[in-house]
Design a protein around this motif. Structure first.
Motif, PDB file in Angstrom:
ATOM      1  N   ALA A  48       0.850  -1.186   0.000  1.00  0.00           N
ATOM      2  CA  ALA A  48       0.000   0.000   0.000  1.00  0.00           C
ATOM      3  C   ALA A  48       0.887   1.238   0.000  1.00  0.00           C
ATOM      4  O   ALA A  48       1.987   1.210   0.551  1.00  0.00           O
ATOM      5  N   LYS A  49       0.392   2.289  -0.642  1.00  0.00           N
ATOM      6  CA  LYS A  49       1.139   3.547  -0.644  1.00  0.00           C
ATOM      7  C   LYS A  49       0.231   4.646  -0.125  1.00  0.00           C
ATOM      8  O   LYS A  49      -0.930   4.734  -0.553  1.00  0.00           O
ATOM      9  N   VAL A  50       0.758   5.440   0.784  1.00  0.00           N
ATOM     10  CA  VAL A  50      -0.017   6.595   1.264  1.00  0.00           C
ATOM     11  C   VAL A  50       0.146   7.701   0.227  1.00  0.00           C
ATOM     12  O   VAL A  50       1.266   8.110  -0.082  1.00  0.00           O
ATOM     13  N   SER A  83       8.969  10.945   1.033  1.00  0.00           N
ATOM     14  CA  SER A  83       7.699  10.864   0.294  1.00  0.00           C
ATOM     15  C   SER A  83       7.057  12.226   0.076  1.00  0.00           C
ATOM     16  O   SER A  83       6.147  12.361  -0.730  1.00  0.00           O
ATOM     17  N   LEU A  85       5.287  13.665   2.302  1.00  0.00           N
ATOM     18  CA  LEU A  85       4.061  13.752   3.116  1.00  0.00           C
ATOM     19  C   LEU A  85       4.228  14.746   4.264  1.00  0.00           C
ATOM     20  O   LEU A  85       3.317  15.502   4.570  1.00  0.00           O
ATOM     21  N   ALA A 102      26.003   5.908  -0.296  1.00  0.00           N
ATOM     22  CA  ALA A 102      26.429   4.677   0.396  1.00  0.00           C
ATOM     23  C   ALA A 102      26.003   3.477  -0.448  1.00  0.00           C
ATOM     24  O   ALA A 102      24.834   3.363  -0.824  1.00  0.00           O
ATOM     25  N   VAL A 149      29.183  -1.415   4.129  1.00  0.00           N
ATOM     26  CA  VAL A 149      28.681  -0.087   3.760  1.00  0.00           C
ATOM     27  C   VAL A 149      29.876   0.682   3.223  1.00  0.00           C
ATOM     28  O   VAL A 149      30.838   0.956   3.951  1.00  0.00           O
ATOM     29  N   TYR A 192      22.323   4.382  -1.556  1.00  0.00           N
ATOM     30  CA  TYR A 192      21.530   5.405  -0.867  1.00  0.00           C
ATOM     31  C   TYR A 192      22.251   6.747  -0.951  1.00  0.00           C
ATOM     32  O   TYR A 192      23.358   6.879  -0.411  1.00  0.00           O
ATOM     33  N   LEU A 194      23.194  10.323   0.321  1.00  0.00           N
ATOM     34  CA  LEU A 194      23.234  10.724   1.732  1.00  0.00           C
ATOM     35  C   LEU A 194      23.056  12.230   1.921  1.00  0.00           C
ATOM     36  O   LEU A 194      23.667  13.018   1.199  1.00  0.00           O
ATOM     37  N   GLY A 211      11.719   8.893  13.374  1.00  0.00           N
ATOM     38  CA  GLY A 211      12.736   8.188  12.589  1.00  0.00           C
ATOM     39  C   GLY A 211      13.350   9.103  11.538  1.00  0.00           C
ATOM     40  O   GLY A 211      13.489  10.317  11.752  1.00  0.00           O
ATOM     41  N   ALA A 213      12.160  10.310   9.030  1.00  0.00           N
ATOM     42  CA  ALA A 213      11.256  11.398   8.629  1.00  0.00           C
ATOM     43  C   ALA A 213      11.528  12.632   9.484  1.00  0.00           C
ATOM     44  O   ALA A 213      11.287  13.761   9.054  1.00  0.00           O
ATOM     45  N   PRO A 219      25.587   7.628   7.709  1.00  0.00           N
ATOM     46  CA  PRO A 219      25.597   6.288   8.321  1.00  0.00           C
ATOM     47  C   PRO A 219      26.872   5.972   9.087  1.00  0.00           C
ATOM     48  O   PRO A 219      26.899   5.000   9.842  1.00  0.00           O
ATOM     49  N   GLN A 223      23.768   5.494  13.768  1.00  0.00           N
ATOM     50  CA  GLN A 223      22.832   5.943  14.800  1.00  0.00           C
ATOM     51  C   GLN A 223      21.403   6.141  14.313  1.00  0.00           C
ATOM     52  O   GLN A 223      20.503   6.321  15.133  1.00  0.00           O
ATOM     53  N   GLY A 224      21.183   6.152  12.993  1.00  0.00           N
ATOM     54  CA  GLY A 224      19.860   6.531  12.472  1.00  0.00           C
ATOM     55  C   GLY A 224      18.738   5.684  13.027  1.00  0.00           C
ATOM     56  O   GLY A 224      17.739   6.199  13.550  1.00  0.00           O
ATOM     57  N   PHE A 225      18.876   4.379  12.950  1.00  0.00           N
ATOM     58  CA  PHE A 225      17.829   3.482  13.433  1.00  0.00           C
ATOM     59  C   PHE A 225      17.648   3.657  14.945  1.00  0.00           C
ATOM     60  O   PHE A 225      16.517   3.688  15.459  1.00  0.00           O
TER      61      PHE A 225
HETATM   62  C1  FAD Z   1      23.993   2.679   4.321  1.00  0.00           C
HETATM   63  C2  FAD Z   1      23.285   2.893   5.607  1.00  0.00           C
HETATM   64  C3  FAD Z   1      23.754   2.297   6.773  1.00  0.00           C
HETATM   65  C4  FAD Z   1      23.120   2.508   7.993  1.00  0.00           C
HETATM   66  N1  FAD Z   1      23.605   1.940   9.128  1.00  0.00           N
HETATM   67  C5  FAD Z   1      22.999   2.153  10.316  1.00  0.00           C
HETATM   68  C6  FAD Z   1      23.494   1.582  11.527  1.00  0.00           C
HETATM   69  O1  FAD Z   1      24.506   0.895  11.536  1.00  0.00           O
HETATM   70  N2  FAD Z   1      22.821   1.819  12.682  1.00  0.00           N
HETATM   71  C7  FAD Z   1      21.706   2.595  12.717  1.00  0.00           C
HETATM   72  O2  FAD Z   1      21.134   2.796  13.801  1.00  0.00           O
HETATM   73  N3  FAD Z   1      21.219   3.159  11.587  1.00  0.00           N
HETATM   74  C8  FAD Z   1      21.830   2.955  10.396  1.00  0.00           C
HETATM   75  N4  FAD Z   1      21.341   3.519   9.256  1.00  0.00           N
HETATM   76  C9  FAD Z   1      20.159   4.376   9.334  1.00  0.00           C
HETATM   77  C10 FAD Z   1      18.870   3.556   9.334  1.00  0.00           C
HETATM   78  O3  FAD Z   1      18.868   2.672   8.242  1.00  0.00           O
HETATM   79  C11 FAD Z   1      17.697   4.507   9.244  1.00  0.00           C
HETATM   80  O4  FAD Z   1      17.829   5.509  10.212  1.00  0.00           O
HETATM   81  C12 FAD Z   1      16.392   3.753   9.477  1.00  0.00           C
HETATM   82  O5  FAD Z   1      16.212   2.781   8.480  1.00  0.00           O
HETATM   83  C13 FAD Z   1      15.235   4.731   9.442  1.00  0.00           C
HETATM   84  O6  FAD Z   1      14.058   4.012   9.656  1.00  0.00           O
HETATM   85  P1  FAD Z   1      12.680   4.660   9.273  1.00  0.00           P
HETATM   86  O7  FAD Z   1      11.679   3.584   9.566  1.00  0.00           O
HETATM   87  O8  FAD Z   1      12.529   5.986   9.897  1.00  0.00           O
HETATM   88  O9  FAD Z   1      12.757   4.922   7.701  1.00  0.00           O
HETATM   89  P2  FAD Z   1      12.955   3.894   6.510  1.00  0.00           P
HETATM   90  O10 FAD Z   1      13.852   2.774   6.911  1.00  0.00           O
HETATM   91  O11 FAD Z   1      13.325   4.724   5.338  1.00  0.00           O
HETATM   92  O12 FAD Z   1      11.501   3.256   6.308  1.00  0.00           O
HETATM   93  C14 FAD Z   1      10.435   4.033   5.789  1.00  0.00           C
HETATM   94  C15 FAD Z   1       9.428   3.086   5.156  1.00  0.00           C
HETATM   95  O13 FAD Z   1       8.287   3.844   4.731  1.00  0.00           O
HETATM   96  C16 FAD Z   1       7.922   3.420   3.428  1.00  0.00           C
HETATM   97  N5  FAD Z   1       7.236   4.532   2.736  1.00  0.00           N
HETATM   98  C17 FAD Z   1       7.752   5.710   2.311  1.00  0.00           C
HETATM   99  N6  FAD Z   1       6.823   6.461   1.727  1.00  0.00           N
HETATM  100  C18 FAD Z   1       5.674   5.756   1.790  1.00  0.00           C
HETATM  101  C19 FAD Z   1       4.336   6.012   1.351  1.00  0.00           C
HETATM  102  N7  FAD Z   1       3.984   7.151   0.732  1.00  0.00           N
HETATM  103  N8  FAD Z   1       3.407   5.054   1.569  1.00  0.00           N
HETATM  104  C20 FAD Z   1       3.718   3.878   2.206  1.00  0.00           C
HETATM  105  N9  FAD Z   1       4.970   3.584   2.652  1.00  0.00           N
HETATM  106  C21 FAD Z   1       5.929   4.523   2.436  1.00  0.00           C
HETATM  107  C22 FAD Z   1       9.243   3.056   2.758  1.00  0.00           C
HETATM  108  O14 FAD Z   1       9.009   2.179   1.675  1.00  0.00           O
HETATM  109  C23 FAD Z   1       9.964   2.378   3.916  1.00  0.00           C
HETATM  110  O15 FAD Z   1       9.630   1.015   3.997  1.00  0.00           O
HETATM  111  C24 FAD Z   1      21.977   3.324   8.034  1.00  0.00           C
HETATM  112  C25 FAD Z   1      21.493   3.921   6.856  1.00  0.00           C
HETATM  113  C26 FAD Z   1      22.145   3.712   5.660  1.00  0.00           C
HETATM  114  C27 FAD Z   1      21.620   4.368   4.400  1.00  0.00           C
END
Ligand code: FAD
Length: 255
Positions: A48-50, A83, A85, A102, A149, A192, A194, A211, A213, A219, A223-225
């Motif tokens: 699904a897509k918002v 997105s 949004l 990356a 990475v 990705y 950056l 997150g 957003a 990376p 810390q992002g996750f």
């Molecule tokens: C190369 C790399 C390495 C990293 N290494 C680390 C690490 O070692 N440790 C760490 O803590 N963090 C790391 N990070 C960061 C981490 O990956 C992100 O901070 C984390 O994934 C963010 O999670 P999120 O759920 O906010 O966003 P995302 O992971 O981007 O998830 C967002 C989701 O929303 C969905 N989406 C978007 N728009 C829509 C829409 N309109 N409708 C429906 N669905 C939608 C997307 O498809 C996606 O599935 C790394 C990032 C990168 C790029």
């Protein structure tokens, strides 16, 4: 940790800090399974897509590409920030492009990883090898797999992504060296672009961003996750204590 072309090396051992590990590499599919099994209290709608968000006084309507509309009292926007949004609900962002990309993939190496992680600084950017046993082309790693990475200036990353597998492995081996022996196998790659991104505010009427957003960073910090988890933990505690007070926005912003 090492600096390509320079003498010196830094070895950090978790035992010296009296901890079991500095970190863990967890696959997204394992995390998704955990989340799916953690609770039956939510409904997972996919694919699904918002496509839009409409804020009303007492609720928010979330429009899906299927034509369905979900009505909620509070929308938690965790869309990764690309997105558009958040911008549509008036949340502006400051973006500072790193001009780096990356490249992410898995490898198998000749020698076992022994749970060692590497961070190698090269002229073109940092290269991280993190112990992670994956399957590549039907071959399972046996204690010799890494998640990699490789951060590079965007044009250099593009050139690497266009290489055939043998040339790519060769370039990777040059950049990483032979501390793990030969690189035997490389999976498909993903890339990705950056940028340092920060939402200027994390709430809008009945809407919260969390997150990536809300904030995305380089990376290299790994810390992002973790910051996303922090956002959720802060949100849950603010929501819990705000139920009776009917006001949460200023307090979530503060955290
Ligand atoms: C190369 C790399 C390495 C990293 N290494 C680390 C690490 O070692 N440790 C760490 O803590 N963090 C790391 N990070 C960061 C981490 O990956 C992100 O901070 C984390 O994934 C963010 O999670 P999120 O759920 O906010 O966003 P995302 O992971 O981007 O998830 C967002 C989701 O929303 C969905 N989406 C978007 N728009 C829509 C829409 N309109 N409708 C429906 N669905 C939608 C997307 O498809 C996606 O599935 C790394 C990032 C990168 C790029």
């Amino acid at each position: 940790m090492s600096d390509k072309g320079h003498l010196g090396l830094l070895n950090l051992h978790c035992q010296d800090y009296h901890i079991d590990a500095f970190g863990q590499v967890v696959s997204l599919s394992a995390l998704t399974r955990l989340a799916a099994n953690a609770s039956t209290a939510y409904q997972h709608i996919a694919p699904a897509k918002v496509t839009g968000v409409e804020q009303h006084r007492d609720n928010v309507d979330v429009l899906l590409d299927s034509g369905d509309v979900i009505t909620t009292k509070l929308l938690i926007l965790a869309d990764g920030g690309r997105s558009g949004l958040a911008e549509r609900v008036g949340i502006a962002k400051t973006v500072s492009d790193y001009h780096q990309t990356a490249i992410v993939f898995n490898v198998h190496t000749q020698m076992p990883h022994e749970n060692k992680a590497y961070e190698r600084f090269t002229d073109s950017g940092p290269l991280a090898f993190l112990p992670f046993d994956s399957e590549i082309n039907g071959v399972k790693a046996n204690g010799n797999g890494f998640s990699v990475v490789w951060t590079l200036e965007t044009q250099a990353a593009k050139a690497l992504m266009e290489m055939d597998k043998a040339s790519f492995i060769n370039a990777l081996q040059q950049a990483f060296g032979y501390r793990q022996g030969k690189i035997l196998r490389v999976s498909d790659t993903a890339s990705y672009p950056l940028a340092l991104t920060k939402a200027q505010q994390v709430t809008s009427h009945r809407t919260v961003v969390v997150g990536n957003a809300a904030q995305a960073l380089h990376p290299i910090a790994g810390q992002g996750f973790n910051l996303g988890l922090r956002d959720l933990s802060a949100l849950v505690s603010v929501l819990k204590s705000a139920v009776s007070q009917r006001s949460m926005s200023p307090r979530f912003e503060a955290r």
